[in-house]
Design a protein around this motif. Structure first.
Motif, PDB file in Angstrom:
ATOM      1  N   GLU A   1    -106.625  30.647  17.152  1.00 17.96           N
ATOM      2  CA  GLU A   1    -105.967  31.188  15.969  1.00 17.96           C
ATOM      3  C   GLU A   1    -104.555  30.604  15.837  1.00 17.96           C
ATOM      4  O   GLU A   1    -103.955  30.175  16.817  1.00 17.96           O
ATOM      5  N   ARG A   2    -104.056  30.620  14.620  1.00 20.63           N
ATOM      6  CA  ARG A   2    -102.719  30.080  14.387  1.00 20.63           C
ATOM      7  C   ARG A   2    -101.663  31.032  14.940  1.00 20.63           C
ATOM      8  O   ARG A   2    -101.900  32.216  15.110  1.00 20.63           O
ATOM      9  N   ARG A   3    -100.502  30.474  15.156  1.00 16.72           N
ATOM     10  CA  ARG A   3     -99.406  31.268  15.681  1.00 16.72           C
ATOM     11  C   ARG A   3     -98.925  32.258  14.629  1.00 16.72           C
ATOM     12  O   ARG A   3     -98.849  31.938  13.453  1.00 16.72           O
ATOM     13  N   HIS A   4     -98.597  33.462  15.068  1.00 18.98           N
ATOM     14  CA  HIS A   4     -98.069  34.490  14.178  1.00 18.98           C
ATOM     15  C   HIS A   4     -96.679  34.085  13.702  1.00 18.98           C
ATOM     16  O   HIS A   4     -95.831  33.652  14.478  1.00 18.98           O
ATOM     17  N   LEU A   5     -96.436  34.204  12.404  1.00 17.93           N
ATOM     18  CA  LEU A   5     -95.158  33.819  11.812  1.00 17.93           C
ATOM     19  C   LEU A   5     -94.570  34.977  11.030  1.00 17.93           C
ATOM     20  O   LEU A   5     -95.253  35.944  10.700  1.00 17.93           O
ATOM     21  N   ARG A   6     -93.285  34.825  10.711  1.00 16.71           N
ATOM     22  CA  ARG A   6     -92.609  35.808   9.865  1.00 16.71           C
ATOM     23  C   ARG A   6     -92.118  35.107   8.610  1.00 16.71           C
ATOM     24  O   ARG A   6     -91.533  34.012   8.692  1.00 16.71           O
TER      25      ARG A   6
END
Length: 479
Positions: A19-24
């Motif tokens: 999964e892709r990295r969590h971003l803000r």
């Protein structure tokens, strides 16, 4: 660019499963229709999303709240998240002097425009169909998205209006195609290129190319240059569909590296529209040897439908499936949208704000309401129609109606008198054609002047790209 951003757009897995990295993300100007929709899509992908806007009110505030997106009212540097890796998405309406933008610049935060955000986080993984042109973008994009949906392809889409076949104008679905309305307007305060240059197109539709957006383009040649730039980025295995009957559109595709398909009524069209018939509730035409029916009126809508059919057929959707989908199209709000019928008078809302769109809409309404008297009410509200650019062509377009009311130029103090449209002159030019024409400052005075003139079976169409003082409801109440 920051590490998290590069990981996200490259698809680099950061955990088992890939999964892709969590971003803000933080959206400055989040309550714009497209801004709110993209913010919601990012939230649905599992990212943290916040935002702010000058006016936060329903329905957008309710929509964002339902998605769990915290939204601040007003702009303040304090609204920026403390996490310096937050990606700031800057809306097209945001300009220098905005306190959140200034703080982001001072702190060297990573910021993107909305089209860039779409490009990096959605469009790099999909096949993108981009619909462009001065007129017909919203209708053609809506038709194309619906044809794909009807064929079971579950497309994602970004539409600058609200199609009645869908519950929203922007949605991420599971199919591999994105269908986007490609606006030629500029991208952001820091990027004056057209939005459509960010959309990584595999297929491009060019409906027509005329002068518009006088606030950012000097002339038609400047607009054509922007379309040429779009043509240059279509890959060789893609395709461009162009209006075969528009010399200005044909000019911009002369040096296209991608294959071309000319769609139109003329004998030189590769995909020729033929056997057109107009009825009050529909239009019919033949394309690729197949008969199609679309529940829309007028030549422009036949062309829009033909473009959508030709584009969908490129992706091997059967013609019979396309015919069934086209016949089931329900239209778009604010495009010849009937707001009500009172005492035999029909009141219609239309977004038209360019002379060509106004003229063709009135011609289409003639087919839809044969033998009925047609009144046009026009508010000069767009950046172009408030200027004198269309001083000569507006009377010709509005003159297609049987009677006309023209309102005062919106926000007229923003434009010098020498550069401003003269609505009284528009009215006098229409009156010289032998048609009733009136200048009246606002919605209330127009209603007061028009209602005594109305007769049973009259049709009133209101042309404005804004709310126009609630004129539709005021008319229906007064009739």
């Amino acid at each position: 660019m920051s590490g998290p951003f590069l990981h996200a757009i490259s698809g680099t897995p950061t955990a088992p499963g890939g999964e892709r990295r969590h971003l803000r993300f933080h959206f400055i100007g989040i309550c714009g229709t497209a801004m709110g929709a993209v913010a919601a899509m990012l939230k649905d992908q599992g990212h943290t999303v916040t935002g702010s806007d000058q006016s936060v009110y329903p329905p957008m505030s309710t929509f964002l709240e339902g998605k769990g997106i915290k939204t601040d009212s007003g702009f303040s540097a304090d609204h920026l998240p403390a996490d310096k890796d937050t990606i700031i998405v800057v809306g097209n309406a945001i300009s220098r002097g905005n306190p959140e933008l200034e703080a982001a610049l001072d702190e060297k935060r990573l910021y993107l425009s909305l089209p860039e955000t779409l490009k990096y986080f959605f469009l790099r993984q999909s096949h993108n169909l981009v619909v462009t042109g001065t007129h017909g973008k919203t209708t053609t994009t809506s038709l194309l998205a619906w044809l794909f949906q009807h064929a079971g392809k579950e497309p994602s889409y970004l539409i600058g209006g609200l199609p009645k076949n869908f519950t929203e104008g922007c949605r991420k679905q599971d199919g591999k195609h994105w269908i986007l309305e490609g606006d030629e307007y500029d991208t952001a305060f820091f990027d004056k290129r057209s939005k459509f240059l960010h959309y990584l197109p595999e297929l491009v539709i060019i409906n027509n190319v005329e002068f518009d957006h006088a606030d950012i383009y000097e002339n038609l040649a400047a607009i054509q240059l922007s379309f040429r730039r779009l043509v240059r980025i279509v890959p060789r295995n893609g395709i461009i569909l162009v209006n075969a009957d528009d010399p200005s559109a044909l000019e911009v595709v002369k040096e296209s590296p991608a294959p071309l398909l000319e769609v139109g009524f003329g004998p030189n069209a590769g995909a020729r529209i033929g056997d057109v018939a107009y009825f009050p509730d529909r239009s019919e035409f033949t394309l690729f040897g197949h008969r199609f029916t679309v529940p829309l009126s007028g030549e422009f809508n036949v062309r829009n439908a033909a473009m959508a059919v030709a584009a969908a057929h490129f992706y091997h959707i059967p013609l019979e499936t396309l015919a069934q989908g086209l016949a089931a199209f329900e239209g778009i709000r604010r495009r010849q949208d009937v707001r009500g019928v009172k005492n035999g008078v029909t009141v219609i809302d239309d977004f038209g704000h360019h002379p060509t769109a106004i003229r063709e809409t009135l011609k289409g309404l003639r087919h839809q309401y044969p033998g009925r008297r047609l009144w046009a009410i026009f508010e000069p509200r767009s950046n172009t129609t408030r200027r004198a650019v269309f001083q000569q062509s507006l009377p010709e377009a509005l003159g297609e109606a049987d009677g006309v009311f023209v309102a005062q130029v919106a926000a007229l103090e923003q434009i010098a008198v020498a550069d401003r449209l003269n609505p009284e002159k528009v009215v006098s030019d229409i009156a010289a054609m032998g048609k009733p024409a009136h200048y009246s400052a606002n919605a209330d005075t127009i209603v007061a002047g028009l209602v005594p003139l109305l007769q049973h079976n009259d049709v009133v169409v209101v042309f404005s790209n804004g709310g126009f003082g609630g004129i539709h409801e005021k008319l229906l109440q007064a009739i």
